[in-house]
Design a protein around this motif. Structure first.
Motif, PDB file in Angstrom:
ATOM      1  N   MET A  34       0.816  -1.108  -0.019  1.00  9.31           N
ATOM      2  CA  MET A  34      -0.069  -0.166   0.107  1.00  9.31           C
ATOM      3  C   MET A  34       0.774   1.282  -0.098  1.00  9.31           C
ATOM      4  O   MET A  34       1.595   1.452   0.723  1.00  9.31           O
ATOM      5  N   ALA A  35       0.533   2.071  -0.808  1.00  7.41           N
ATOM      6  CA  ALA A  35       1.416   3.473  -0.899  1.00  7.41           C
ATOM      7  C   ALA A  35       1.177   4.189   0.278  1.00  7.41           C
ATOM      8  O   ALA A  35       0.336   4.685   0.499  1.00  7.41           O
ATOM      9  N   ARG A  36       2.362   4.710   0.835  1.00 10.50           N
ATOM     10  CA  ARG A  36       2.375   5.479   1.901  1.00 10.50           C
ATOM     11  C   ARG A  36       1.598   6.825   1.623  1.00 10.50           C
ATOM     12  O   ARG A  36       0.942   7.457   2.527  1.00 10.50           O
ATOM     13  N   GLN A  37       1.574   7.450   0.469  1.00  7.00           N
ATOM     14  CA  GLN A  37       0.991   8.645   0.276  1.00  7.00           C
ATOM     15  C   GLN A  37      -0.483   8.357   0.051  1.00  7.00           C
ATOM     16  O   GLN A  37      -1.231   9.636   0.182  1.00  7.00           O
ATOM     17  N   ASP A  38      -0.995   7.233   0.033  1.00  2.00           N
ATOM     18  CA  ASP A  38      -2.321   7.163   0.019  1.00  2.00           C
ATOM     19  C   ASP A  38      -3.107   6.974   1.328  1.00  2.00           C
ATOM     20  O   ASP A  38      -4.127   6.880   1.515  1.00  2.00           O
ATOM     21  N   ALA A  39      -2.034   6.835   2.331  1.00  2.00           N
ATOM     22  CA  ALA A  39      -2.897   6.325   3.774  1.00  2.00           C
ATOM     23  C   ALA A  39      -3.532   7.708   4.301  1.00  2.00           C
ATOM     24  O   ALA A  39      -3.143   8.733   4.130  1.00  2.00           O
ATOM     25  N   HIS A  40      -4.678   7.542   4.828  1.00  2.00           N
ATOM     26  CA  HIS A  40      -5.135   8.510   5.532  1.00  2.00           C
ATOM     27  C   HIS A  40      -4.381   8.978   6.725  1.00  2.00           C
ATOM     28  O   HIS A  40      -3.536   8.341   7.280  1.00  2.00           O
ATOM     29  N   PRO A  41      -4.554  10.479   7.120  1.00  2.00           N
ATOM     30  CA  PRO A  41      -3.559  11.197   7.916  1.00  2.00           C
ATOM     31  C   PRO A  41      -3.500  10.500   9.143  1.00  2.00           C
ATOM     32  O   PRO A  41      -2.573  10.678  10.017  1.00  2.00           O
ATOM     33  N   GLU A  42      -4.648   9.968   9.609  1.00  6.08           N
ATOM     34  CA  GLU A  42      -4.654   9.326  10.865  1.00  6.08           C
ATOM     35  C   GLU A  42      -3.694   8.091  11.014  1.00  6.08           C
ATOM     36  O   GLU A  42      -3.620   7.621  12.219  1.00  6.08           O
ATOM     37  N   THR A  43      -3.705   7.543   9.976  1.00  2.00           N
ATOM     38  CA  THR A  43      -2.922   6.174  10.036  1.00  2.00           C
ATOM     39  C   THR A  43      -1.507   6.236   9.523  1.00  2.00           C
ATOM     40  O   THR A  43      -0.918   5.224   9.272  1.00  2.00           O
ATOM     41  N   ARG A  44      -0.983   7.322   8.943  1.00  2.06           N
ATOM     42  CA  ARG A  44       0.006   7.374   8.105  1.00  2.06           C
ATOM     43  C   ARG A  44       1.460   7.072   8.722  1.00  2.06           C
ATOM     44  O   ARG A  44       1.151   7.210  10.096  1.00  2.06           O
ATOM     45  N   THR A  45       2.489   6.780   8.476  1.00  4.54           N
ATOM     46  CA  THR A  45       3.767   6.340   9.219  1.00  4.54           C
ATOM     47  C   THR A  45       4.061   7.303  10.119  1.00  4.54           C
ATOM     48  O   THR A  45       4.029   8.522   9.709  1.00  4.54           O
ATOM     49  N   ARG A  46       4.589   7.145  11.286  1.00  6.44           N
ATOM     50  CA  ARG A  46       4.898   8.178  12.364  1.00  6.44           C
ATOM     51  C   ARG A  46       6.436   8.364  12.281  1.00  6.44           C
ATOM     52  O   ARG A  46       7.127   7.330  11.797  1.00  6.44           O
ATOM     53  N   VAL A  47       6.855   9.597  12.892  1.00  5.08           N
ATOM     54  CA  VAL A  47       8.070   9.783  12.767  1.00  5.08           C
ATOM     55  C   VAL A  47       8.666   9.241  14.095  1.00  5.08           C
ATOM     56  O   VAL A  47       7.940   9.392  15.098  1.00  5.08           O
ATOM     57  N   ASP A  48       9.829   8.590  14.211  1.00  2.00           N
ATOM     58  CA  ASP A  48      10.318   8.034  15.130  1.00  2.00           C
ATOM     59  C   ASP A  48      10.768   9.142  16.203  1.00  2.00           C
ATOM     60  O   ASP A  48      11.923  10.004  15.683  1.00  2.00           O
ATOM     61  N   THR A  49      10.290   9.129  17.472  1.00  2.00           N
ATOM     62  CA  THR A  49      10.817  10.093  18.268  1.00  2.00           C
ATOM     63  C   THR A  49      10.932   9.289  19.570  1.00  2.00           C
ATOM     64  O   THR A  49      11.107   9.846  20.695  1.00  2.00           O
ATOM     65  N   GLY A  50      11.317   7.936  19.409  1.00  3.21           N
ATOM     66  CA  GLY A  50      11.472   7.097  20.526  1.00  3.21           C
ATOM     67  C   GLY A  50      10.676   6.052  20.560  1.00  3.21           C
ATOM     68  O   GLY A  50       9.284   6.471  20.268  1.00  3.21           O
ATOM     69  N   ALA A  51      10.656   4.786  20.840  1.00  2.80           N
ATOM     70  CA  ALA A  51       9.637   3.752  20.530  1.00  2.80           C
ATOM     71  C   ALA A  51       8.394   3.989  21.446  1.00  2.80           C
ATOM     72  O   ALA A  51       7.337   3.747  21.051  1.00  2.80           O
ATOM     73  N   ARG A  90       7.200   6.790  22.864  1.00  4.98           N
ATOM     74  CA  ARG A  90       6.346   7.866  22.441  1.00  4.98           C
ATOM     75  C   ARG A  90       5.736   7.662  21.450  1.00  4.98           C
ATOM     76  O   ARG A  90       4.563   8.277  20.944  1.00  4.98           O
ATOM     77  N   GLU A  91       6.316   7.039  20.324  1.00  2.00           N
ATOM     78  CA  GLU A  91       5.985   6.881  19.075  1.00  2.00           C
ATOM     79  C   GLU A  91       4.613   6.178  19.167  1.00  2.00           C
ATOM     80  O   GLU A  91       3.741   6.308  18.399  1.00  2.00           O
ATOM     81  N   GLU A  92       4.794   4.802  19.919  1.00  2.00           N
ATOM     82  CA  GLU A  92       3.665   4.134  20.184  1.00  2.00           C
ATOM     83  C   GLU A  92       2.534   4.716  20.776  1.00  2.00           C
ATOM     84  O   GLU A  92       1.311   4.352  20.477  1.00  2.00           O
ATOM     85  N   GLU A  93       2.893   5.613  21.781  1.00  2.00           N
ATOM     86  CA  GLU A  93       2.008   6.356  22.620  1.00  2.00           C
ATOM     87  C   GLU A  93       1.045   7.227  21.486  1.00  2.00           C
ATOM     88  O   GLU A  93      -0.304   7.360  21.981  1.00  2.00           O
ATOM     89  N   ALA A  94       1.766   7.991  20.607  1.00  2.00           N
ATOM     90  CA  ALA A  94       1.126   8.846  19.534  1.00  2.00           C
ATOM     91  C   ALA A  94       0.175   7.925  18.716  1.00  2.00           C
ATOM     92  O   ALA A  94      -0.790   8.530  18.123  1.00  2.00           O
ATOM     93  N   PHE A  95       0.638   6.644  18.232  1.00  2.00           N
ATOM     94  CA  PHE A  95       0.197   6.130  17.232  1.00  2.00           C
ATOM     95  C   PHE A  95      -1.218   5.626  17.664  1.00  2.00           C
ATOM     96  O   PHE A  95      -2.252   5.587  16.892  1.00  2.00           O
ATOM     97  N   ALA A  96      -1.349   4.870  18.676  1.00  2.82           N
ATOM     98  CA  ALA A  96      -2.671   4.263  19.289  1.00  2.82           C
ATOM     99  C   ALA A  96      -3.817   5.148  19.131  1.00  2.82           C
ATOM    100  O   ALA A  96      -4.689   4.697  18.652  1.00  2.82           O
ATOM    101  N   PRO A  97      -3.800   6.240  19.612  1.00  6.27           N
ATOM    102  CA  PRO A  97      -5.160   7.112  19.830  1.00  6.27           C
ATOM    103  C   PRO A  97      -5.101   7.569  18.406  1.00  6.27           C
ATOM    104  O   PRO A  97      -6.549   7.597  17.973  1.00  6.27           O
ATOM    105  N   ARG A  98      -4.505   7.959  17.433  1.00  5.83           N
ATOM    106  CA  ARG A  98      -4.738   8.192  16.167  1.00  5.83           C
ATOM    107  C   ARG A  98      -5.418   7.104  15.400  1.00  5.83           C
ATOM    108  O   ARG A  98      -6.319   7.374  14.870  1.00  5.83           O
ATOM    109  N   ALA A  99      -4.618   5.988  15.369  1.00  9.00           N
ATOM    110  CA  ALA A  99      -5.289   4.757  14.953  1.00  9.00           C
ATOM    111  C   ALA A  99      -6.643   4.413  15.456  1.00  9.00           C
ATOM    112  O   ALA A  99      -7.469   4.184  14.376  1.00  9.00           O
TER     113      ALA A  99
END
Length: 247
Positions: A1-18, A20-29
């Motif tokens: 699946m092309a990343r540019q097609d992903a909805h903003p709520e689920t697109r790849t996260r910028v690594d800011t530390g494992a 914090r990244e997971e913490e931010a991802f869960a609510p968005r997804a």
């Protein structure tokens, strides 16, 4: 699946530390699971399953109870199977007691896919006899997967009490569940072929017929059962095989 097609709520996260990244991802997804577009919800469930984390589980189970789209529900179930059973089982078992029928049916469906027999005690007679046909069908499928060794005959004795009820899909599901129990179901099924209720007898004979010849198809088995009852038989004979319909 092309990343540019992903909805903003689920697109790849910028690594800011494992962490914090997971913490931010869960609510968005999880928020994306509430999007009005099924395609977005489907992608969100896929991404959650691809990157499983314990913090996702409760939201997945909650969404299962209300998700209207079948494909999304299947993806939610898949996402739950990607998490450790120790984390998913408590919430799924709690959902079996929910008032909403879809919460019960989807939890049962998911438990059948996980296949962890620690869930077996929660498959109660009440669920196997649920007034909602979809819940009952899911309970039968889950029970067949989860039943411990030595308890299949007892399960079959409960299932045969549902013979003759419901519509075509419900009757076919019940027949499949009984057939899946194999020889353990034979005594209970054989007893049902002499039940005073003709609908029960017909369904029991058809199930035995389908067990002997799975390729015959359910409709053919039902017609055979009717013929056997008219002729005064009990379905024990082999009978002629015929090319039945697809199930």
């Amino acid at each position: 699946m092309a990343r540019q097609d992903a909805h903003p709520e689920t697109r790849t996260r910028v690594d800011t530390g494992a962490g914090r990244e997971e913490e931010a991802f869960a609510p968005r997804a999880l928020r994306a699971l509430e999007d009005g577009r099924p395609s977005v919800r489907l992608r969100a469930a896929l991404e959650i399953g691809t990157t499983p984390h314990p913090s996702h589980v409760d939201g997945l189970i909650e969404r299962c109870a209300v998700e209207p789209d079948f494909s999304v529900r299947e993806m939610l179930t898949w996402a739950l199977t990607r998490h450790a059973p120790a984390r998913t089982l408590p919430g799924l078992l709690e959902a079996l007691r929910a008032e909403r029928a879809q919460a019960r049916s989807q939890a049962l469906h998911t438990l059948s896919k996980i296949g962890d027999r620690r869930a077996w005690p929660a498959i109660t007679r009440e669920l196997l006899s649920d007034a909602d046909e979809e819940v009952a069908r899911c309970a039968w499928r889950a029970a067949v997967v989860l039943v411990p060794e030595g308890e299949a005959a007892e399960l079959a004795a409960v299932l045969v009490t549902r013979l003759g009820g419901g519509g075509r899909e419900t009757r076919l599901s019940l027949s499949r569940a009984l057939i899946a129990l194999g020889d353990a179901a034979a005594p209970a099924l054989r007893g049902a072929t002499t039940d005073p209720d003709p609908e029960v007898r017909r369904h029991a004979i058809a199930t035995e017929r389908l067990a002997r010849d799975p390729d015959a198809g359910f409709e053919f088995a039902i017609e055979e059962a009717k013929r056997i009852m008219v002729l005064g038989g009990d379905g024990a004979g082999g009978g002629e095989s015929g090319g039945g319909e697809e199930e």
